[in-house]
Design an enzyme around this catalytic site. Structure first.
Site, short mmCIF file in Angstrom:
data_model
loop_
_atom_site.label_atom_id
_atom_site.label_comp_id
_atom_site.label_asym_id
_atom_site.label_seq_id
_atom_site.Cartn_x
_atom_site.Cartn_y
_atom_site.Cartn_z
N VAL B 36 0.94 -1.18 -0.03
CA VAL B 36 0.04 0.17 0.01
C VAL B 36 0.95 1.23 0.10
CG1 VAL B 36 -1.57 1.40 1.45
CG2 VAL B 36 -2.04 -1.14 1.04
N CYS B 40 6.24 5.49 -4.31
CA CYS B 40 6.44 6.62 -3.70
C CYS B 40 6.56 6.41 -2.09
CB CYS B 40 5.45 7.75 -3.67
SG CYS B 40 5.43 9.39 -2.66
N GLY B 171 23.08 6.90 -14.58
CA GLY B 171 22.00 7.97 -14.99
C GLY B 171 22.01 8.88 -13.68
N GLY B 173 19.80 11.37 -13.47
CA GLY B 173 18.63 12.28 -13.28
C GLY B 173 18.07 12.32 -11.66
N GLU B 194 26.42 9.87 -16.56
CA GLU B 194 25.35 10.21 -17.12
C GLU B 194 25.72 10.32 -18.65
OE1 GLU B 194 22.27 11.17 -16.68
OE2 GLU B 194 22.32 11.86 -18.74
N VAL B 257 18.28 4.68 -14.88
CA VAL B 257 18.04 5.28 -16.20
C VAL B 257 16.71 5.80 -16.69
CG1 VAL B 257 20.18 4.42 -17.13
CG2 VAL B 257 18.02 3.11 -17.27
N ASP B 299 2.07 8.12 -12.41
CA ASP B 299 3.06 7.69 -13.37
C ASP B 299 2.76 6.94 -14.79
OD1 ASP B 299 4.87 8.85 -11.74
OD2 ASP B 299 6.06 7.00 -11.40
N HIS B 432 12.13 36.33 8.46
CA HIS B 432 13.63 36.54 8.61
C HIS B 432 14.25 35.18 8.85
CE1 HIS B 432 17.34 38.08 7.71
NE2 HIS B 432 17.75 38.14 9.15
#
Lengths: 456, 456
Positions: B36, B40, B171, B173, B194, B257, B299, B432
């Protein structure tokens, strides 16, 4: 010497105006009695956030069962190096813009003249306009007067040469709790006494309670509705007797009960600058004082004593001087931030304030621990609260208690200011694994079916 | 069994729709073949950001000359615990909303039926509507096929049982550089190759160069315009021969890749769902596929493979299903984020893209090291870049390279979207000692006299 503008104070209330005006080609002098950058750069925001950054890293190492070894002196040296770099950055900025820096104590004289006294003697600067940005000094209290040794303010507390074993902090305001948070992470035993009912008394109880719980988990001992009855020096230590009867032996006593404006004895009243009952300089929305041609900005004018408020006022003063359009500072929109691991960022009204004014509101409150970004930081008590006007049309207050709240609040601020509508926020792809993405979910929650939260 | 909606995949493309629809009272089934939360939660954002958070803390300790000791197994256990908690959070959310969870492999059949095959056998779910959110799998390459041992993907790389000495990442990326950043902080010797001219090839050269410099300072060895000619197993190690002739002996080879959509062999094409040439599911702006009643999100539909993009698509699919107003996803407004200490957050067009389209623009670029918040993090190479349309009316691109850029970009996003005007940002009291306050300064810089920056 004659200047277009003389600015007294090179802190956050002063240097932005100096940079702007000198950049516009005006002849500008900045008078600084101590260190360029003032309180924020040298004793406030910068060193405290440096220590804070390190302290949070220590807690992260502990989260995986690890341990960090470091030298206290190495930490303090690093803090000093960051402060020095920040200070030099401001000096460089002013120099590049062509503002002149004069080191010494300033006294305002009749006719917009500024006397600058230093070890090398005195000189007088004539000015078309003056900006008073002299800031505040830490205040002490009768039972605990700064003694140059162990009864200290934030100024010394952030540069202690040796790690103290045990520290008492008098005052549970922003300075007090930030220091407590950082020192406890550095394994100092910390006590905080707060006279009022809860720490961070200007914030709502639920906000204060979340910070209190977080601090307690770090081992900070907090005594509310309590103050110090007596402090006695005993050898190298201090014995503090609290109003509750509790006695504490500590190495250092940090007094963080408030600030005193640097407005007396520098010729302001004599020059026609009116002060309020607490000694803060009175200004109008253009940052003009009651003396023609004399402006003021930053802590010395009172209001929330925050660097970003001072910066904005400084910009307003500068733009007013050259007749450029300048906003009226909306003090409600100035985020109050507390850097305590579980950070606080607060904009607009608190529930307390709304209730006391008899303004009805609808409260929405979501826990933030559903966010993986908050889980990673282990911040179980994180939450956000939005107070809406009764008709649902206006955001009256935003209160975020979460890691990174100080960054996140800038996105919520746009909602508070009505620039970003809740409806739009609900469909905005704020990046994943941030705390900012809570804004999407909070907007959904208020408007209807929340996708990442349980129903309200 | 008959459902209003069957959702295939419980990752970020699936569970938001499930939560929304079940929350609206629809009968919803979610089919999950593995864990589940999908990629991600289990193999991407969550574990990588947990490791990232720890890695950055290590670097902070080193900044003051300190050192952290920890057990690798302790780190991995902690990462697992964060992932587990995130996963359980999603399960709990779905349960609370009343969505049913079905574990097993889904195959779409004619007539909007979904066959779910698991160890316990097969069952068929009938659906009014289907949402395909099956995501992507890591792709390997002919010279480096996943071998279940040392040639691995992000899935294994974030859970290595022992600390590797030396790793080759194929790769450069987002996945590759994030992993390189974290592993190097954990004192793993890391090589990145790369194929294209520079790492993060979809971003501008100056952005990539800042990240490259940052990674190089951490000891990462980057080989651009280079790929792997051959990988051979040799005992417990791997010998990689690069196209440059360089030979590397490493413990692990991570292939990062690209990703392959999970769209084949699950009945999609047979059910009338069109795929594009790369196998991604074709959808319209309501997330409808070419098969009536079949939607897709995340995706598997291609575009930027980012969680927040998937979440928004999932919400759009769900709202479309019940006929609620839903936005058209503006893919340009989806921030691309790279979590590399010196983080990257990018919205809108790159200079490369604008140039290739022949669109004229004005480029504004400010260094961010003037911010004390950036000095504290030691991020010398930090900068921000705003690309304006030639008439100055539209923000075409925002590119931030700075600590905390992933949070900060949400404020800049409001400017990109035109919700916050530069003129207003210039007078906003962003807190700030944050990186967000750069927005005030950047707006000033573009509009006229910058208070915290040198003239342009």
């Amino acid at each position: 010497m004659k200047y277009d503008v003389v600015i007294i104070g090179s802190g956050v209330g002063g240097y932005p105006a100096a940079s702007y005006l000198a950049g516009r080609g005006l002849k500008v002098a900045v008078v600084e009695r101590h260190l360029v950058g003032g309180e924020c750069t040298n004793y406030g925001c910068v060193p405290s956030k440096a220590i804070y950054h390190f302290a949070e890293a220590l807690k992260t190492i502990e989260k995986v069962g690890g341990e960090a070894s470091y030298k206290w002196s190495g930490l303090i040296e690093w803090v000093k190096s960051v402060v020095k770099e920040s200070r030099e950055g401001i000096t460089h900025l002013l120099e590049s813009k062509g503002a002149e820096l004069h080191l010494g104590e300033a006294v305002v004289k009749q006719g917009r003249r500024v006397l600058v006294k230093s070890a090398e003697g005195a000189k007088e600067l004539e000015a078309e306009k003056i900006v008073v940005a002299t800031g505040t000094d830490p205040a002490d209290i009768p039972v605990a007067r700064f003694d140059g040794a162990g009864i200290i303010s934030n100024r010394e507390a952030l540069y202690l040469e040796e790690k103290p074993e045990r520290v008492l902090i008098i005052g549970g305001g922003v300075i007090g709790v930030e220091l407590a948070n950082a020192l406890s992470a550095l394994k100092v035993e910390v006590y905080v006494v707060e006279l009022l009912e809860h720490i961070l008394p200007f914030l709502d109880r639920d906000v204060a309670l979340a910070v209190k719980t977080h601090l307690a988990q770090r081992g900070v001992k907090i005594r509310e509705s309590t103050t110090v009855a007596k402090v006695e020096r005993s050898g190298g230590k201090y014995i503090a007797e609290l109003t509750s009867g509790e006695r504490l032996e500590v190495d250092k006593v940090v007094v963080a009960v408030g600030r005193r404006p640097n407005s007396r004895g520098i010729g302001l009243e004599e020059a026609g600058v009116e002060l309020d009952s607490k000694g803060f300089v009175k200004v109008n929305s253009r940052m003009e004082t009651s003396a023609p041609g004399v402006y003021a900005a930053g802590d010395v004018v009172g209001g929330p004593l925050l660097a970003h408020k001072a910066i904005l006022e400084s910009i307003v003063a500068a733009r007013s001087i050259v007749g450029e359009e300048a906003p009226t500072v909306d003090y409600r929109a100035v985020p109050l931030t507390v850097f305590t691991g579980l950070e606080v960022a607060s904009v607009g009204y608190t529930e307390k304030e709304l209730s006391s004014m008899g303004i009805k509101y609808t409260k929405y409150r979501i826990p933030l621990y559903y966010l993986s970004a908050v889980k990673i930081k282990g911040a179980k008590g994180a939450f956000a609260k939005i107070l809406l006007s009764e008709d649902g049309e206006r955001v009256l207050g935003v209160h975020i208690v979460a890691p990174n709240a100080s960054e996140v609040v800038s996105s919520y601020l746009a909602v508070y200011l009505g620039r970003v509508k809740l409806k739009d926020a609900a469909f905005t792809p704020y990046p994943h694994l941030t705390v900012s993405e809570s804004l999407r979910d909070f907007a959904e929650y208020i408007l209807g079916e929340p996708v990442h939260l349980l129903k309200r």
